[in-house]
Scaffold this motif. Structure first.
Motif, mmCIF file in Angstrom:
data_model
loop_
_atom_site.group_PDB
_atom_site.id
_atom_site.type_symbol
_atom_site.label_atom_id
_atom_site.label_comp_id
_atom_site.label_asym_id
_atom_site.label_seq_id
_atom_site.Cartn_x
_atom_site.Cartn_y
_atom_site.Cartn_z
ATOM 1 N N VAL A 66 -19.294 -18.553 7.428
ATOM 2 C CA VAL A 66 -18.741 -19.616 8.271
ATOM 3 C C VAL A 66 -17.682 -19.030 9.210
ATOM 4 O O VAL A 66 -17.648 -19.340 10.403
ATOM 5 C CB VAL A 66 -18.162 -20.748 7.408
ATOM 6 C CG1 VAL A 66 -17.332 -21.718 8.238
ATOM 7 C CG2 VAL A 66 -19.279 -21.496 6.689
ATOM 8 N N CYS A 67 -16.845 -18.166 8.691
ATOM 9 C CA CYS A 67 -15.761 -17.592 9.495
ATOM 10 C C CYS A 67 -16.271 -16.659 10.588
ATOM 11 O O CYS A 67 -15.652 -16.565 11.648
ATOM 12 C CB CYS A 67 -14.747 -16.901 8.599
ATOM 13 S SG CYS A 67 -13.756 -18.102 7.671
ATOM 14 N N VAL A 68 -17.393 -15.996 10.377
ATOM 15 C CA VAL A 68 -17.979 -15.165 11.428
ATOM 16 C C VAL A 68 -18.333 -16.046 12.631
ATOM 17 O O VAL A 68 -18.024 -15.710 13.779
ATOM 18 C CB VAL A 68 -19.228 -14.403 10.916
ATOM 19 C CG1 VAL A 68 -20.024 -13.804 12.059
ATOM 20 C CG2 VAL A 68 -18.811 -13.333 9.927
ATOM 21 N N ILE A 69 -18.942 -17.188 12.365
ATOM 22 C CA ILE A 69 -19.291 -18.118 13.450
ATOM 23 C C ILE A 69 -18.031 -18.718 14.050
ATOM 24 O O ILE A 69 -17.882 -18.777 15.272
ATOM 25 C CB ILE A 69 -20.238 -19.218 12.929
ATOM 26 C CG1 ILE A 69 -21.563 -18.594 12.484
ATOM 27 C CG2 ILE A 69 -20.456 -20.292 14.001
ATOM 28 C CD1 ILE A 69 -22.466 -19.535 11.733
ATOM 29 N N GLU A 70 -17.125 -19.153 13.220
ATOM 30 C CA GLU A 70 -15.862 -19.747 13.667
ATOM 31 C C GLU A 70 -15.118 -18.791 14.610
ATOM 32 O O GLU A 70 -14.647 -19.192 15.682
ATOM 33 C CB GLU A 70 -15.001 -20.077 12.450
ATOM 34 C CG GLU A 70 -13.645 -20.642 12.757
ATOM 35 C CD GLU A 70 -13.629 -22.130 13.025
ATOM 36 O OE1 GLU A 70 -12.545 -22.645 13.327
ATOM 37 O OE2 GLU A 70 -14.678 -22.777 12.954
ATOM 38 N N ASP A 71 -15.010 -17.534 14.227
ATOM 39 C CA ASP A 71 -14.304 -16.535 15.032
ATOM 40 C C ASP A 71 -14.992 -16.293 16.379
ATOM 41 O O ASP A 71 -14.324 -16.039 17.383
ATOM 42 C CB ASP A 71 -14.175 -15.213 14.276
ATOM 43 C CG ASP A 71 -13.242 -15.297 13.076
ATOM 44 O OD1 ASP A 71 -12.471 -16.275 12.973
ATOM 45 O OD2 ASP A 71 -13.294 -14.378 12.240
ATOM 46 N N ALA A 72 -16.322 -16.360 16.388
ATOM 47 C CA ALA A 72 -17.069 -16.114 17.622
ATOM 48 C C ALA A 72 -17.004 -17.289 18.595
ATOM 49 O O ALA A 72 -17.120 -17.104 19.802
ATOM 50 C CB ALA A 72 -18.531 -15.804 17.291
ATOM 51 N N VAL A 73 -16.797 -18.489 18.067
ATOM 52 C CA VAL A 73 -16.889 -19.697 18.887
ATOM 53 C C VAL A 73 -15.530 -20.239 19.326
ATOM 54 O O VAL A 73 -15.388 -20.716 20.450
ATOM 55 C CB VAL A 73 -17.680 -20.787 18.129
ATOM 56 C CG1 VAL A 73 -17.672 -22.096 18.877
ATOM 57 C CG2 VAL A 73 -19.110 -20.323 17.884
ATOM 58 N N PHE A 74 -14.542 -20.168 18.467
ATOM 59 C CA PHE A 74 -13.265 -20.815 18.739
ATOM 60 C C PHE A 74 -12.157 -19.802 19.025
ATOM 61 O O PHE A 74 -12.052 -18.774 18.367
ATOM 62 C CB PHE A 74 -12.863 -21.711 17.566
ATOM 63 C CG PHE A 74 -13.805 -22.866 17.363
ATOM 64 C CD1 PHE A 74 -13.773 -23.954 18.210
ATOM 65 C CD2 PHE A 74 -14.737 -22.836 16.339
ATOM 66 C CE1 PHE A 74 -14.657 -25.011 18.041
ATOM 67 C CE2 PHE A 74 -15.621 -23.891 16.150
ATOM 68 C CZ PHE A 74 -15.580 -24.986 17.008
ATOM 69 N N GLY A 75 -11.318 -20.119 19.980
ATOM 70 C CA GLY A 75 -10.197 -19.258 20.331
ATOM 71 C C GLY A 75 -9.068 -19.291 19.319
ATOM 72 O O GLY A 75 -8.265 -18.371 19.235
ATOM 73 N N ASN A 76 -8.998 -20.363 18.546
ATOM 74 C CA ASN A 76 -7.972 -20.523 17.517
ATOM 75 C C ASN A 76 -8.667 -20.906 16.205
ATOM 76 O O ASN A 76 -8.574 -22.049 15.760
ATOM 77 C CB ASN A 76 -6.961 -21.593 17.949
ATOM 78 C CG ASN A 76 -5.766 -21.644 17.045
ATOM 79 O OD1 ASN A 76 -5.500 -20.715 16.296
ATOM 80 N ND2 ASN A 76 -5.033 -22.743 17.100
ATOM 81 N N PRO A 77 -9.392 -19.958 15.600
ATOM 82 C CA PRO A 77 -10.224 -20.291 14.434
ATOM 83 C C PRO A 77 -9.402 -20.627 13.193
ATOM 84 O O PRO A 77 -8.268 -20.194 13.046
ATOM 85 C CB PRO A 77 -11.040 -19.020 14.202
ATOM 86 C CG PRO A 77 -10.202 -17.928 14.778
ATOM 87 C CD PRO A 77 -9.464 -18.536 15.935
ATOM 88 N N TRP A 78 -10.026 -21.435 12.335
ATOM 89 C CA TRP A 78 -9.429 -21.730 11.039
ATOM 90 C C TRP A 78 -9.441 -20.467 10.185
ATOM 91 O O TRP A 78 -10.351 -19.629 10.279
ATOM 92 C CB TRP A 78 -10.231 -22.784 10.304
ATOM 93 C CG TRP A 78 -10.041 -24.185 10.793
ATOM 94 C CD1 TRP A 78 -9.443 -24.604 11.940
ATOM 95 C CD2 TRP A 78 -10.482 -25.352 10.112
ATOM 96 N NE1 TRP A 78 -9.487 -25.960 12.029
ATOM 97 C CE2 TRP A 78 -10.119 -26.453 10.918
ATOM 98 C CE3 TRP A 78 -11.150 -25.592 8.935
ATOM 99 C CZ2 TRP A 78 -10.397 -27.769 10.562
ATOM 100 C CZ3 TRP A 78 -11.430 -26.894 8.574
ATOM 101 C CH2 TRP A 78 -11.043 -27.964 9.373
ATOM 102 N N ALA A 79 -8.472 -20.368 9.301
ATOM 103 C CA ALA A 79 -8.415 -19.272 8.335
ATOM 104 C C ALA A 79 -9.447 -19.505 7.232
ATOM 105 O O ALA A 79 -9.817 -20.648 6.951
ATOM 106 C CB ALA A 79 -7.017 -19.187 7.728
ATOM 107 N N PRO A 80 -9.906 -18.438 6.590
ATOM 108 C CA PRO A 80 -10.861 -18.600 5.490
ATOM 109 C C PRO A 80 -10.370 -19.560 4.407
ATOM 110 O O PRO A 80 -11.166 -20.341 3.863
ATOM 111 C CB PRO A 80 -11.025 -17.175 4.949
ATOM 112 C CG PRO A 80 -10.751 -16.305 6.134
ATOM 113 C CD PRO A 80 -9.664 -17.024 6.902
ATOM 114 N N ASP A 81 -9.083 -19.522 4.100
ATOM 115 C CA ASP A 81 -8.548 -20.432 3.079
ATOM 116 C C ASP A 81 -8.740 -21.892 3.458
ATOM 117 O O ASP A 81 -8.941 -22.747 2.587
ATOM 118 C CB ASP A 81 -7.061 -20.166 2.835
ATOM 119 C CG ASP A 81 -6.812 -18.870 2.089
ATOM 120 O OD1 ASP A 81 -7.780 -18.278 1.566
ATOM 121 O OD2 ASP A 81 -5.647 -18.448 2.030
ATOM 122 N N ALA A 82 -8.663 -22.197 4.745
ATOM 123 C CA ALA A 82 -8.852 -23.577 5.194
ATOM 124 C C ALA A 82 -10.273 -24.051 4.891
ATOM 125 O O ALA A 82 -10.470 -25.183 4.434
ATOM 126 C CB ALA A 82 -8.558 -23.697 6.685
#
Length: 71
Positions: A19-35
Motif C-alpha cells: 500500500v505504501c509503495v502506491i501511496e508514495d508514488a501517488v501522493f506528495g504527502n503520503p501517510w506513514a506505514p503506521d497510519a
C-alpha cells in the motif's frame, strides 16, 4: 491490463508495504506505514486491495460511520 482479471480483497497488516509503495508514488504527502496499519486494525475502517496476477495495483481506505456515530 486488458484481459487481466482484477481481484479485490481486504488488506491485512502484511499488505502495508505494498500500500505504501502506491501511496508514495501517488501522493506528495503520503501517510506513514503506521497510519495504514492502524486503519487496517480499526473496526470502523475498511482497507481493500486490487490485485492483478497477485500484484497489488491499487487500494481503497474508507471509514464507516452510522448516523449514531455522528451524534
Amino acid at each position: 491490463m486488458a484481459g487481466r482479471a482484477v481481484a479485490l480483497r481486504v488488506a491485512t497488516l502484511t499488505d502495508v508495504s505494498a500500500v505504501c509503495v502506491i501511496e508514495d508514488a501517488v501522493f506528495g504527502n503520503p501517510w506513514a506505514p503506521d497510519a495504514y496499519a492502524q486503519e487496517i486494525e480499526r473496526p470502523t475502517a475498511v482497507v481493500e486491495l486490487a490485485e492483478v496476477a497477485g500484484a497489488v495495483v491499487g487500494f481503497s481506505c474508507c471509514l464507516l460511520y452510522t448516523s449514531d456515530a455522528a451524534d
